[in-house]
Write an enzyme that holds these catalytic residues in place. Sequence first.
Site, PDB file in Angstrom:
ATOM      1  N   LEU A  22       0.834  -1.208   0.000  1.00 60.91           N
ATOM      2  CA  LEU A  22       0.000   0.000   0.000  1.00 60.91           C
ATOM      3  C   LEU A  22       0.867   1.256   0.000  1.00 60.91           C
ATOM      4  O   LEU A  22       0.358   2.370  -0.078  1.00 60.91           O
ATOM      5  CB  LEU A  22      -0.920  -0.018   1.226  1.00 60.91           C
ATOM      6  CG  LEU A  22      -1.814  -1.264   1.305  1.00 60.91           C
ATOM      7  CD1 LEU A  22      -2.623  -1.272   2.597  1.00 60.91           C
ATOM      8  CD2 LEU A  22      -2.756  -1.344   0.103  1.00 60.91           C
ATOM      9  N   LYS A  72      15.116  -7.197   4.260  1.00 66.42           N
ATOM     10  CA  LYS A  72      15.444  -6.152   5.243  1.00 66.42           C
ATOM     11  C   LYS A  72      16.827  -6.333   5.881  1.00 66.42           C
ATOM     12  O   LYS A  72      17.451  -5.365   6.319  1.00 66.42           O
ATOM     13  CB  LYS A  72      14.377  -6.092   6.344  1.00 66.42           C
ATOM     14  CG  LYS A  72      13.066  -5.490   5.855  1.00 66.42           C
ATOM     15  CD  LYS A  72      12.081  -5.301   6.997  1.00 66.42           C
ATOM     16  CE  LYS A  72      10.772  -4.748   6.463  1.00 66.42           C
ATOM     17  NZ  LYS A  72       9.816  -4.388   7.519  1.00 66.42           N
ATOM     18  N   ASN A  93      14.562  -0.760   6.641  1.00 69.90           N
ATOM     19  CA  ASN A  93      13.334  -0.704   5.817  1.00 69.90           C
ATOM     20  C   ASN A  93      13.306   0.527   4.918  1.00 69.90           C
ATOM     21  O   ASN A  93      12.387   0.686   4.117  1.00 69.90           O
ATOM     22  CB  ASN A  93      12.066  -0.755   6.680  1.00 69.90           C
ATOM     23  CG  ASN A  93      11.743   0.597   7.272  1.00 69.90           C
ATOM     24  OD1 ASN A  93      12.638   1.342   7.635  1.00 69.90           O
ATOM     25  ND2 ASN A  93      10.472   0.913   7.363  1.00 69.90           N
ATOM     26  N   ASP A 108      10.525   1.358  10.964  1.00 69.45           N
ATOM     27  CA  ASP A 108       9.437   0.500  11.476  1.00 69.45           C
ATOM     28  C   ASP A 108       9.228   0.750  12.968  1.00 69.45           C
ATOM     29  O   ASP A 108       8.106   0.969  13.425  1.00 69.45           O
ATOM     30  CB  ASP A 108       9.773  -0.984  11.262  1.00 69.45           C
ATOM     31  CG  ASP A 108       9.521  -1.438   9.830  1.00 69.45           C
ATOM     32  OD1 ASP A 108       8.619  -0.887   9.171  1.00 69.45           O
ATOM     33  OD2 ASP A 108      10.232  -2.353   9.373  1.00 69.45           O
ATOM     34  N   ARG A 158       5.804 -17.649  21.329  1.00 66.85           N
ATOM     35  CA  ARG A 158       5.547 -19.093  21.262  1.00 66.85           C
ATOM     36  C   ARG A 158       6.847 -19.866  21.445  1.00 66.85           C
ATOM     37  O   ARG A 158       6.932 -20.801  22.230  1.00 66.85           O
ATOM     38  CB  ARG A 158       4.904 -19.390  19.892  1.00 66.85           C
ATOM     39  CG  ARG A 158       4.619 -20.831  19.639  1.00 66.85           C
ATOM     40  CD  ARG A 158       3.908 -21.004  18.327  1.00 66.85           C
ATOM     41  NE  ARG A 158       4.724 -20.582  17.183  1.00 66.85           N
ATOM     42  CZ  ARG A 158       4.333 -20.653  15.912  1.00 66.85           C
ATOM     43  NH1 ARG A 158       3.138 -21.115  15.616  1.00 66.85           N
ATOM     44  NH2 ARG A 158       5.133 -20.266  14.936  1.00 66.85           N
TER      45      ARG A 158
HETATM   46  P1  NAP Z   1       8.084 -13.005  11.571  1.00 70.35           P
HETATM   47  O1  NAP Z   1       9.441 -12.454  11.681  1.00 70.35           O
HETATM   48  O2  NAP Z   1       7.836 -14.192  10.695  1.00 70.35           O
HETATM   49  O3  NAP Z   1       7.570 -13.362  13.070  1.00 70.35           O
HETATM   50  C1  NAP Z   1       6.339 -13.997  13.280  1.00 70.35           C
HETATM   51  C2  NAP Z   1       6.018 -14.007  14.771  1.00 70.35           C
HETATM   52  O4  NAP Z   1       4.689 -14.541  14.937  1.00 70.35           O
HETATM   53  C3  NAP Z   1       6.942 -14.895  15.606  1.00 70.35           C
HETATM   54  O5  NAP Z   1       7.070 -14.338  16.887  1.00 70.35           O
HETATM   55  C4  NAP Z   1       6.143 -16.214  15.655  1.00 70.35           C
HETATM   56  O6  NAP Z   1       6.458 -17.031  16.776  1.00 70.35           O
HETATM   57  C5  NAP Z   1       4.746 -15.676  15.817  1.00 70.35           C
HETATM   58  N1  NAP Z   1       3.700 -16.622  15.422  1.00 70.35           N
HETATM   59  C6  NAP Z   1       3.416 -17.054  14.166  1.00 70.35           C
HETATM   60  N2  NAP Z   1       2.360 -17.913  14.205  1.00 70.35           N
HETATM   61  C7  NAP Z   1       1.986 -18.011  15.517  1.00 70.35           C
HETATM   62  C8  NAP Z   1       0.985 -18.738  16.200  1.00 70.35           C
HETATM   63  N3  NAP Z   1       0.120 -19.543  15.556  1.00 70.35           N
HETATM   64  N4  NAP Z   1       0.880 -18.601  17.558  1.00 70.35           N
HETATM   65  C9  NAP Z   1       1.734 -17.768  18.215  1.00 70.35           C
HETATM   66  N5  NAP Z   1       2.724 -17.074  17.631  1.00 70.35           N
HETATM   67  C10 NAP Z   1       2.843 -17.183  16.294  1.00 70.35           C
HETATM   68  O7  NAP Z   1       7.034 -11.914  11.052  1.00 70.35           O
HETATM   69  P2  NAP Z   1       7.121 -10.312  11.252  1.00 70.35           P
HETATM   70  O8  NAP Z   1       7.782  -9.710  10.090  1.00 70.35           O
HETATM   71  O9  NAP Z   1       7.633 -10.048  12.618  1.00 70.35           O
HETATM   72  O10 NAP Z   1       5.563  -9.922  11.127  1.00 70.35           O
HETATM   73  C11 NAP Z   1       4.625 -10.306  12.117  1.00 70.35           C
HETATM   74  C12 NAP Z   1       3.274  -9.634  11.859  1.00 70.35           C
HETATM   75  O11 NAP Z   1       3.431  -8.208  11.915  1.00 70.35           O
HETATM   76  C13 NAP Z   1       2.695  -9.920  10.469  1.00 70.35           C
HETATM   77  O12 NAP Z   1       1.296 -10.091  10.626  1.00 70.35           O
HETATM   78  C14 NAP Z   1       2.952  -8.648   9.682  1.00 70.35           C
HETATM   79  O13 NAP Z   1       1.975  -8.401   8.678  1.00 70.35           O
HETATM   80  C15 NAP Z   1       2.833  -7.595  10.779  1.00 70.35           C
HETATM   81  N6  NAP Z   1       3.615  -6.369  10.486  1.00 70.35           N
HETATM   82  C16 NAP Z   1       2.942  -5.183  10.531  1.00 70.35           C
HETATM   83  C17 NAP Z   1       3.639  -4.016  10.274  1.00 70.35           C
HETATM   84  C18 NAP Z   1       2.916  -2.706  10.301  1.00 70.35           C
HETATM   85  O14 NAP Z   1       3.461  -1.717   9.778  1.00 70.35           O
HETATM   86  N7  NAP Z   1       1.752  -2.606  10.904  1.00 70.35           N
HETATM   87  C19 NAP Z   1       5.023  -4.061   9.985  1.00 70.35           C
HETATM   88  C20 NAP Z   1       5.667  -5.304   9.976  1.00 70.35           C
HETATM   89  C21 NAP Z   1       4.943  -6.460  10.235  1.00 70.35           C
HETATM   90  P3  NAP Z   1       7.651 -18.132  16.686  1.00 70.35           P
HETATM   91  O15 NAP Z   1       8.932 -17.377  16.883  1.00 70.35           O
HETATM   92  O16 NAP Z   1       7.339 -19.075  17.785  1.00 70.35           O
HETATM   93  O17 NAP Z   1       7.557 -18.763  15.306  1.00 70.35           O
END
Ligand code: NAP
Length: 290
Positions: A22, A72, A93, A108, A158
Site C-alpha cells: 500500500l 530487510k 526498511n 518501522d 511461542r
Molecule cells: P516473523 O518475523 O515471521 O515473526 C512472526 C512471529 O509470529 C513470531 O514471533 C512467531 O512465533 C509468531 N507466530 C506465528 N504464528 C503463531 C501462532 N500460531 N501462535 C503464536 N505465535 C505465532 O514476522 P514479522 O515480520 O515479525 O511480522 C509479524 C506480523 O506483523 C505480520 O502479521 C505482519 O503483517 C505484521 N507487520 C505489521 C507491520 C505494520 O506496519 N503494521 C510491519 C511489519 C509487520 P515463533 O517465533 O514461535 O515462530
Amino acid sequence: MTELTGAAAVVGLIGRPVAHSLSPRMHNRAFAHLGMDWVYVPFEVADDAVSAALAGVKAMSIRGVNVTVPHKTAVIPFLDELTPEAAAMGAVNTIVNDSGRLVGHNTDGSGFVRSLREVAGFDPHGARVLVLGAGGAARAVAIALARAGAERVAVANRTESKARRLAEDVARHGASSAGLSLAREPLAAELRAADAVVQTTSVGMAGDPSLPLDPDLLAPRHLVADIVYTPLKTPLLRAAEARGCRTLPGWGMLLYQGVEAFECWTGTPAPANVMREALLEALRGKEAEA
Ligand code: NAP
C-alpha cells in the site's frame, strides 16, 4: 498523480512480493497533494538480485527505496552506512541515496512509537510494555520502545528461546526486560504491572479468529496495540475493546513508518493526514473485496 517532468525524483520499494504493498498509494498521494515532482514505484527483486538492485539505485540516481520482506537484512552488506537505530535492529526498511552513498534507516520501530504518540496519545517514556512475538517486527518495536525510554519491555513468544534472545538485546538499550513463553501465568504476572500490550505475531491476520492471549488478562488501564492491519480491527482489538481497553490498530505503524521514510527522502514534513486517508481507503477496499 502530478504530471512528472524530466527532472522527477524517483523513490520506490524493493521486496518480493511487492504487488500487495500500500506504500505506492500513500506516497504518491502525498507527492500529488504537495505538488511535488516525485514518484514512488514498486520493484520486485529476487533474492539473488539484491546487490544488483542497489547498484541500480545508485546508477539511476534513485533517491531512495523502502525495503520489505525478505530483504530487510540482506541489503545491509551493500550499504555505505547505517543509522544507530538500523544497526541496533539489524534490519533496514528505508534507504536514502545521499549523492551516491546509500544510508540504511529503520522507520518501522520509530514509526510504531510515533503512532503510539500521534494516534493513541500514549507516551512510552517510563511505560511498562509487554510485547507479544519475537520476529522481525517485534525486534523493531521492542528496541524502539526501549530507545524511547520505556522502563520495561518484556517479550513473550511461542518459541520462548527467541523471546529470551530478544529480551537480552532490549536490555542493552536501557529498559528492564524478560523473555517469556505465552503460558498464562507468566503473562498474567507481567500484565499486572504493565501499561500496554503490543501484539506483533501473525495471529489474527486475514480471517484467523485466534487470540494470542486470554483477553481476561486485560484490564481497562491497558493500551492494547496490534500491528496486524488486515483486518483493520483484529480479534484481539475487538476483545480488548470489550474489556474497556484503549486500542491502537496496525495501520498506525504502517502509516508512520511511511511518514518517516517520506521525511528521510524529501526533508519535507509529510502530509500524514493525506497519507492516512489513502491508506485507510486502500485497507477498507481490501476488506470489502475479502
Ligand atoms: P516473523 O518475523 O515471521 O515473526 C512472526 C512471529 O509470529 C513470531 O514471533 C512467531 O512465533 C509468531 N507466530 C506465528 N504464528 C503463531 C501462532 N500460531 N501462535 C503464536 N505465535 C505465532 O514476522 P514479522 O515480520 O515479525 O511480522 C509479524 C506480523 O506483523 C505480520 O502479521 C505482519 O503483517 C505484521 N507487520 C505489521 C507491520 C505494520 O506496519 N503494521 C510491519 C511489519 C509487520 P515463533 O517465533 O514461535 O515462530
